[in-house]
Scaffold this motif. Structure first.
Motif, PDB file in Angstrom:
ATOM      1  N   MET A 190       0.835  -1.201   0.000  1.00  0.00           N
ATOM      2  CA  MET A 190       0.000   0.000   0.000  1.00  0.00           C
ATOM      3  C   MET A 190       0.871   1.253   0.000  1.00  0.00           C
ATOM      4  O   MET A 190       0.504   2.287  -0.578  1.00  0.00           O
ATOM      5  CB  MET A 190      -0.929  -0.007   1.216  1.00  0.00           C
ATOM      6  N   GLY A 191       2.050   1.166   0.663  1.00  0.00           N
ATOM      7  CA  GLY A 191       2.993   2.281   0.642  1.00  0.00           C
ATOM      8  C   GLY A 191       3.484   2.564  -0.766  1.00  0.00           C
ATOM      9  O   GLY A 191       3.536   3.729  -1.201  1.00  0.00           O
ATOM     10  N   PHE A 192       3.829   1.505  -1.502  1.00  0.00           N
ATOM     11  CA  PHE A 192       4.257   1.669  -2.896  1.00  0.00           C
ATOM     12  C   PHE A 192       3.104   2.190  -3.756  1.00  0.00           C
ATOM     13  O   PHE A 192       3.323   2.987  -4.667  1.00  0.00           O
ATOM     14  CB  PHE A 192       4.766   0.346  -3.460  1.00  0.00           C
ATOM     15  N   LEU A 250      11.953  -3.015   5.553  1.00  0.00           N
ATOM     16  CA  LEU A 250      12.340  -2.042   4.522  1.00  0.00           C
ATOM     17  C   LEU A 250      13.357  -2.658   3.568  1.00  0.00           C
ATOM     18  O   LEU A 250      13.281  -2.454   2.344  1.00  0.00           O
ATOM     19  CB  LEU A 250      12.927  -0.788   5.174  1.00  0.00           C
ATOM     20  N   GLY A 251      14.293  -3.438   4.128  1.00  0.00           N
ATOM     21  CA  GLY A 251      15.310  -4.084   3.297  1.00  0.00           C
ATOM     22  C   GLY A 251      14.700  -5.036   2.286  1.00  0.00           C
ATOM     23  O   GLY A 251      15.112  -5.061   1.115  1.00  0.00           O
ATOM     24  N   ILE A 252      13.702  -5.809   2.720  1.00  0.00           N
ATOM     25  CA  ILE A 252      13.029  -6.763   1.829  1.00  0.00           C
ATOM     26  C   ILE A 252      12.407  -6.035   0.646  1.00  0.00           C
ATOM     27  O   ILE A 252      12.605  -6.405  -0.517  1.00  0.00           O
ATOM     28  CB  ILE A 252      11.948  -7.554   2.595  1.00  0.00           C
ATOM     29  N   TRP A 253      11.670  -4.957   0.948  1.00  0.00           N
ATOM     30  CA  TRP A 253      10.932  -4.278  -0.117  1.00  0.00           C
ATOM     31  C   TRP A 253      11.811  -3.382  -0.978  1.00  0.00           C
ATOM     32  O   TRP A 253      11.515  -3.172  -2.155  1.00  0.00           O
ATOM     33  CB  TRP A 253       9.741  -3.523   0.474  1.00  0.00           C
ATOM     34  N   ILE A 254      12.905  -2.889  -0.427  1.00  0.00           N
ATOM     35  CA  ILE A 254      13.880  -2.173  -1.256  1.00  0.00           C
ATOM     36  C   ILE A 254      14.527  -3.152  -2.238  1.00  0.00           C
ATOM     37  O   ILE A 254      14.737  -2.827  -3.415  1.00  0.00           O
ATOM     38  CB  ILE A 254      14.946  -1.476  -0.378  1.00  0.00           C
ATOM     39  N   CYS A 255      14.818  -4.356  -1.770  1.00  0.00           N
ATOM     40  CA  CYS A 255      15.363  -5.396  -2.650  1.00  0.00           C
ATOM     41  C   CYS A 255      14.363  -5.764  -3.741  1.00  0.00           C
ATOM     42  O   CYS A 255      14.746  -5.931  -4.912  1.00  0.00           O
ATOM     43  CB  CYS A 255      15.736  -6.635  -1.840  1.00  0.00           C
ATOM     44  N   TYR A 256      13.093  -5.922  -3.363  1.00  0.00           N
ATOM     45  CA  TYR A 256      12.065  -6.222  -4.366  1.00  0.00           C
ATOM     46  C   TYR A 256      12.010  -5.116  -5.417  1.00  0.00           C
ATOM     47  O   TYR A 256      11.911  -5.375  -6.623  1.00  0.00           O
ATOM     48  CB  TYR A 256      10.694  -6.359  -3.701  1.00  0.00           C
ATOM     49  N   TYR A 257      12.050  -3.877  -4.930  1.00  0.00           N
ATOM     50  CA  TYR A 257      11.975  -2.726  -5.839  1.00  0.00           C
ATOM     51  C   TYR A 257      13.158  -2.739  -6.807  1.00  0.00           C
ATOM     52  O   TYR A 257      12.977  -2.601  -8.025  1.00  0.00           O
ATOM     53  CB  TYR A 257      11.965  -1.428  -5.035  1.00  0.00           C
ATOM     54  N   ALA A 301      10.005   6.673 -10.234  1.00  0.00           N
ATOM     55  CA  ALA A 301       8.545   6.616 -10.097  1.00  0.00           C
ATOM     56  C   ALA A 301       7.961   5.511 -10.964  1.00  0.00           C
ATOM     57  O   ALA A 301       7.008   4.835 -10.563  1.00  0.00           O
ATOM     58  CB  ALA A 301       7.927   7.963 -10.470  1.00  0.00           C
ATOM     59  N   ASP A 302       8.536   5.305 -12.151  1.00  0.00           N
ATOM     60  CA  ASP A 302       8.094   4.203 -13.010  1.00  0.00           C
ATOM     61  C   ASP A 302       8.342   2.862 -12.315  1.00  0.00           C
ATOM     62  O   ASP A 302       7.547   1.928 -12.445  1.00  0.00           O
ATOM     63  CB  ASP A 302       8.845   4.234 -14.344  1.00  0.00           C
ATOM     64  N   GLY A 303       9.439   2.803 -11.571  1.00  0.00           N
ATOM     65  CA  GLY A 303       9.742   1.589 -10.812  1.00  0.00           C
ATOM     66  C   GLY A 303       8.685   1.292  -9.768  1.00  0.00           C
ATOM     67  O   GLY A 303       8.310   0.131  -9.556  1.00  0.00           O
ATOM     68  N   PHE A 304       8.166   2.344  -9.096  1.00  0.00           N
ATOM     69  CA  PHE A 304       7.083   2.160  -8.120  1.00  0.00           C
ATOM     70  C   PHE A 304       5.869   1.527  -8.803  1.00  0.00           C
ATOM     71  O   PHE A 304       5.259   0.594  -8.286  1.00  0.00           O
ATOM     72  CB  PHE A 304       6.663   3.503  -7.504  1.00  0.00           C
ATOM     73  N   PHE A 305       5.540   2.069  -9.979  1.00  0.00           N
ATOM     74  CA  PHE A 305       4.378   1.575 -10.715  1.00  0.00           C
ATOM     75  C   PHE A 305       4.568   0.117 -11.124  1.00  0.00           C
ATOM     76  O   PHE A 305       3.659  -0.707 -11.003  1.00  0.00           O
ATOM     77  CB  PHE A 305       4.151   2.457 -11.955  1.00  0.00           C
ATOM     78  N   ILE A 306       5.767  -0.230 -11.591  1.00  0.00           N
ATOM     79  CA  ILE A 306       6.054  -1.586 -12.065  1.00  0.00           C
ATOM     80  C   ILE A 306       5.915  -2.610 -10.941  1.00  0.00           C
ATOM     81  O   ILE A 306       5.335  -3.679 -11.133  1.00  0.00           O
ATOM     82  CB  ILE A 306       7.463  -1.650 -12.692  1.00  0.00           C
ATOM     83  N   ILE A 307       6.440  -2.292  -9.752  1.00  0.00           N
ATOM     84  CA  ILE A 307       6.361  -3.266  -8.659  1.00  0.00           C
ATOM     85  C   ILE A 307       4.921  -3.445  -8.180  1.00  0.00           C
ATOM     86  O   ILE A 307       4.506  -4.554  -7.822  1.00  0.00           O
ATOM     87  CB  ILE A 307       7.296  -2.871  -7.487  1.00  0.00           C
ATOM     88  N   VAL A 308       4.117  -2.385  -8.220  1.00  0.00           N
ATOM     89  CA  VAL A 308       2.705  -2.495  -7.834  1.00  0.00           C
ATOM     90  C   VAL A 308       1.958  -3.383  -8.826  1.00  0.00           C
ATOM     91  O   VAL A 308       1.241  -4.315  -8.444  1.00  0.00           O
ATOM     92  CB  VAL A 308       2.041  -1.102  -7.754  1.00  0.00           C
TER      93      VAL A 308
END
Length: 342
Positions: free
Chosen positions: A137-139, A225-232, A251-258
């Motif tokens: 939800m943060g992403f 945070l480390g887990i989701w930064i790695c995912y990103y 910002a495109d990266g945020f969209f892609i991971i969502v």
């Protein structure tokens, strides 16, 4: 906890349905596209970036293993980080065969090497999913902030029609059912065939509420945070492998991971088909939002998915297959130690 045999017919049927989902969504993703464009893009891709992405994909496994250990500590279960890692890897491997089976497989694998009750470890896994949802939800919030046009375009292209009334109704039923269970829990436990069910749910509840008893909350937050930064980074770095997407922004990266996470939610084997279709629509939305061709965006989305998804599957397969002998070795070691003590 007693082990129950699972019907092979049911397992086979589940796999067949999962593969059918994968095939159907893959057909939707591939129809009407120019494969020559995709082949050319894959041929000139710089796979060094894919290698960098794989490092962060593997690092997320390790962070998740350490965080799981922190979640089990309040229930007085201090486990080996390596056993946690291989149990997680085994769970992901099982998800490739039967979607959503990995959570139970992971908890069962941990019981085999660390004797942590399945209900309690399963409760922490549910808690993980809740925490992951919050991070997701943060992403999504960041995506809405920076890529609102792309989100709107993705919603229109996907054809998804969200009915708020149904969502509210389902949530209300879940909340009321949970409240009723805890109100009448003691009486339900007195019923012979319901006693074990109530005890199992109690164990799950202990696992979920373990977050309030964490001894090292700061570490828990850092590893999350480390887990989701790695995912990103694992998702975003793949963009640099393709010349057509190498100019994508953070910002495109945020969209892609969502979008990718939404694709993986669908119970298709390994996310095949569903992830590809999500990326197709997602990249179409990104390209439309900057005034570029939607069809070309769809082709690039599929090209990206043909790199990113196999990368995820290879990591799951390699780590999962390694986990089998590692867990067997740890289980045998635990048995030998117990026999020596006796």
């Amino acid at each position: 906890m007693e082990k129950t045999s699972k019907s092979p017919v049911k397992s086979i049927l589940t796999i067949v349905i999962s593969l059918a989902f994968a095939g159907f969504f893959l057909w939707l993703a591939l129809r009407g596209l120019d494969f020559k464009v995709i082949q050319k893009s894959l041929a000139k891709a710089n796979y060094i970036w894919v290698l960098f992405a794989s490092v962060f994909g593997l690092l997320a496994y390790w962070f998740r293993a350490i965080r799981w250990n922190l979640m089990l500590e309040p229930m007085e279960h201090r486990i080996s980080n390596s056993n946690a890692l291989w149990s997680i890897s085994f769970g992901y491997l099982m998800n490739l065969t039967i979607p959503r089976s990995g959570e139970v497989a992971r908890a069962t694998a941990l019981y085999g090497v660390e004797k942590v009750p399945v209900d309690k470890s399963f409760g922490t896994i549910i808690l993980e999913r809740v925490v992951d949802l919050i991070c997701m939800m943060g992403f999504l919030g960041l995506t809405l902030l920076f890529k609102y046009d792309a989100i709107l375009s993705f919603y229109k292209n996907s054809g998804v029609n969200i009915n708020p009334t149904k969502i509210i109704l389902i949530l209300s039923i879940l909340i009321i059912g949970t409240v009723l269970f805890f109100v009448f829990r003691k009486k339900l436990a007195e019923v012979p065939f319901l006693g074990k069910v109530v005890n199992f749910i109690d164990g799950i509840f202990q696992g979920i509420t373990s977050i309030f008893k964490l001894k090292e909350k700061g570490k828990f937050i850092l590893y999350t945070l480390g887990i989701w930064i790695c995912y990103y980074l694992a998702a975003y770095l793949v963009c640099f492998a393709l010349p057509e997407t190498s100019a994508f922004t953070f910002a495109d990266g945020f969209f892609i991971i969502v979008v990718g996470t939404l694709g993986m939610i669908i119970p298709a084997s390994g996310g095949i088909g569903a992830y590809n279709l999500a990326m197709k629509y997602g990249f179409m939305a990104l390209f439309i939002s900057v005034g570029k061709s939607a069809d070309f965006g769809g082709e690039m989305g599929l090209t990206y998915s043909f790199i990113s998804l196999p990368l995820q599957i290879v990591i799951m397969l390699v780590m999962g297959l390694i986990s089998i002998p590692m867990l067997a070795k740890a289980r045998n070691s635990a048995v030998s130690d117990k026999e020596f003590e006796n």
